[in-house]
Enzyme design. Structure first.
Site, PDB file in Angstrom:
ATOM      1  CD  GLU A 140      -5.036  -6.477   3.339  1.00  0.00           C
ATOM      2  OE1 GLU A 140      -5.197  -5.256   3.152  1.00  0.00           O
ATOM      3  OE2 GLU A 140      -3.978  -6.950   3.815  1.00  0.00           O
TER       4      GLU A 140
ATOM      5  CG  ASN B 275       5.334   1.385  -0.524  1.00  0.00           C
ATOM      6  OD1 ASN B 275       4.963   0.512  -1.316  1.00  0.00           O
ATOM      7  ND2 ASN B 275       4.512   1.998   0.300  1.00  0.00           N
TER       8      ASN B 275
ATOM      9  CE1 TYR C  23      -2.923  -1.094  -1.281  1.00  0.00           C
ATOM     10  CE2 TYR C  23      -2.541  -1.892  -3.510  1.00  0.00           C
ATOM     11  CZ  TYR C  23      -2.083  -1.659  -2.224  1.00  0.00           C
ATOM     12  OH  TYR C  23      -0.802  -1.992  -1.877  1.00  0.00           O
TER      13      TYR C  23
ATOM     14  CE  LYS D  12       2.752  -2.356  -1.787  1.00  0.00           C
ATOM     15  NZ  LYS D  12       2.609  -0.897  -1.479  1.00  0.00           N
TER      16      LYS D  12
ATOM     17  CG  HIS E 260       0.009  -5.131   1.443  1.00  0.00           C
ATOM     18  ND1 HIS E 260      -0.733  -4.001   1.705  1.00  0.00           N
ATOM     19  CD2 HIS E 260      -0.650  -6.165   2.025  1.00  0.00           C
ATOM     20  CE1 HIS E 260      -1.797  -4.343   2.408  1.00  0.00           C
ATOM     21  NE2 HIS E 260      -1.780  -5.650   2.618  1.00  0.00           N
TER      22      HIS E 260
HETATM   23  P1  IDP Z   1       0.501   0.967   3.620  1.00  0.00           P
HETATM   24  O1  IDP Z   1       0.925   0.179   2.417  1.00  0.00           O
HETATM   25  O2  IDP Z   1       1.686   1.412   4.430  1.00  0.00           O
HETATM   26  O3  IDP Z   1      -0.556   0.289   4.448  1.00  0.00           O
HETATM   27  P2  IDP Z   1      -1.628   2.718   2.643  1.00  0.00           P
HETATM   28  O4  IDP Z   1      -1.920   4.084   3.157  1.00  0.00           O
HETATM   29  O5  IDP Z   1      -2.571   1.613   2.966  1.00  0.00           O
HETATM   30  O6  IDP Z   1      -0.129   2.353   3.090  1.00  0.00           O
HETATM   31  O7  IDP Z   1      -1.482   2.852   1.068  1.00  0.00           O
HETATM   32  C1  IDP Z   1      -1.398   1.690   0.279  1.00  0.00           C
HETATM   33  C2  IDP Z   1      -0.317   1.885  -0.766  1.00  0.00           C
HETATM   34  O8  IDP Z   1      -0.692   2.963  -1.646  1.00  0.00           O
HETATM   35  C3  IDP Z   1       1.050   2.310  -0.244  1.00  0.00           C
HETATM   36  O9  IDP Z   1       1.824   1.221   0.244  1.00  0.00           O
HETATM   37  C4  IDP Z   1       1.667   2.928  -1.476  1.00  0.00           C
HETATM   38  O10 IDP Z   1       2.088   1.914  -2.397  1.00  0.00           O
HETATM   39  C5  IDP Z   1       0.467   3.638  -2.076  1.00  0.00           C
HETATM   40  N1  IDP Z   1       0.389   5.037  -1.632  1.00  0.00           N
HETATM   41  C6  IDP Z   1      -0.120   5.496  -0.461  1.00  0.00           C
HETATM   42  N2  IDP Z   1      -0.028   6.824  -0.382  1.00  0.00           N
HETATM   43  C7  IDP Z   1       0.534   7.230  -1.538  1.00  0.00           C
HETATM   44  C8  IDP Z   1       0.892   8.518  -2.074  1.00  0.00           C
HETATM   45  O11 IDP Z   1       0.703   9.570  -1.449  1.00  0.00           O
HETATM   46  N3  IDP Z   1       1.458   8.518  -3.313  1.00  0.00           N
HETATM   47  C9  IDP Z   1       1.685   7.391  -4.032  1.00  0.00           C
HETATM   48  N4  IDP Z   1       1.372   6.164  -3.571  1.00  0.00           N
HETATM   49  C10 IDP Z   1       0.799   6.084  -2.343  1.00  0.00           C
HETATM   50 MG    MG Z   2      -2.522  -0.135   4.057  1.00  0.00          MG
END
Ligand code: IDP
Ligand code: MG
Length: 161
Positions: free
Chosen positions: A137, A123, A60, A20, A126
Site C-alpha cells: 500500500e 468509517n 481495494y 478518508k 484506513h
Molecule cells: P478495514 O478498513 O477495517 O481494513 P476491510 O474489510 O478491509 O476493512 O474493508 C475496507 C473498507 O470497505 C472498510 O473500511 C469500509 O470502508 C468498506 N466496507 C467493508 N465492509 C463493508 C460493508 O459491509 N458495507 C459497506 N462498506 C464496507
Molecule cells: Mg482492510
C-alpha cells in the site's frame, strides 16, 4: 550507540494510514495526526490527494466482488484523502487497534472509528492490516522520494534502548 539502535528494523516498521473523504470533510485530519504523534509514532510521509479510480481499484483489489464495492469506490473518490506513512515498533498492529473495528458500530470508544463514526460505510480512516500489505500500500500511494528518513531525538524515551 543510539544512532544504530534507532535504525534497527524492529523500530522501522511502517504502515499506510489514510483519512478518508468523510474524515477530511469533518475536519478530523488534525485529531487523527495528533493521536499518532502522541502515541510516539514517527510521520515519514503525508499528502492530500484526490484518489484516482486506478489507485482505488488497486487498493481495494481484494474487495472487488463484494456487493458494497462500487459504493466503496464512489465513497473513496468523493473528495480528497489524506494519505500518511507512520513508522515505529509494531505500528501496523498498534494502528489497527487505534483505528478500531471496520464496522463503526462495533468499534470501541477510544478508537478513531469508535469516537467519530457510527456506520461501516463512513468509517473515517484506513490502516494497513499486515506488514506485507502495508509495504504494498505504501508503494501504491507514495513515491520513494516522498518518504523522509529522519532520526527521532526522543528514541530512548520511546524505546528501552
Ligand atoms: P478495514 O478498513 O477495517 O481494513 P476491510 O474489510 O478491509 O476493512 O474493508 C475496507 C473498507 O470497505 C472498510 O473500511 C469500509 O470502508 C468498506 N466496507 C467493508 N465492509 C463493508 C460493508 O459491509 N458495507 C459497506 N462498506 C464496507
Ligand atoms: Mg482492510
Amino acid at each position: 550507540c543510539l544512532h544504530y539502535s534507532s535504525a534497527a528494523p524492529e523500530f522501522r516498521e511502517r504502515t499506510l494510514i489514510a483519512v478518508k473523504p468523510d474524515g477530511v470533510q469533518r475536519r478530523l485530519v488534525g485529531e487523527i495526526i495528533g493521536r499518532f504523534e502522541r502515541r510516539g509514532f514517527k510521520l515519514v510521509g503525508i499528502k492530500i490527494l484526490q484518489a484516482s479510480e486506478g489507485i482505488l481499484a488497486n487498493h481495494y483489489h481484494d474487495l472487488q466482488r463484494k456487493p458494497f464495492y462500487p459504493a466503496l469506490i464512489r465513497y473513496m473518490a468523493s473528495g480528497p484523502v489524506v494519505a500518511m506513512v507512520w513508522e515505529g515498533h509494531n505500528v501496523v498492529k498498534s494502528s489497527r487497534l487505534m483505528v478500531g473495528e471496520t464496522d463503526s458500530s462495533q468499534a470501541k470508544p477510544g478508537t478513531v472509528r469508535g469516537d467519530f463514526s457510527i456506520h461501516i460505510s463512513r468509517n473515517i480512516i484506513h490502516a494497513s492490516d499486515s506488514v506485507e500489505v502495508a509495504e504494498k500500500e505504501i508503494g501504491l500511494w507514495f513515491h520513494g522520494a516522498e518518504l523522509i528518513d529522519w532520526e527521532t531525538k526522543d528514541h530512548t524515551d520511546l524505546y528501552n534502548v
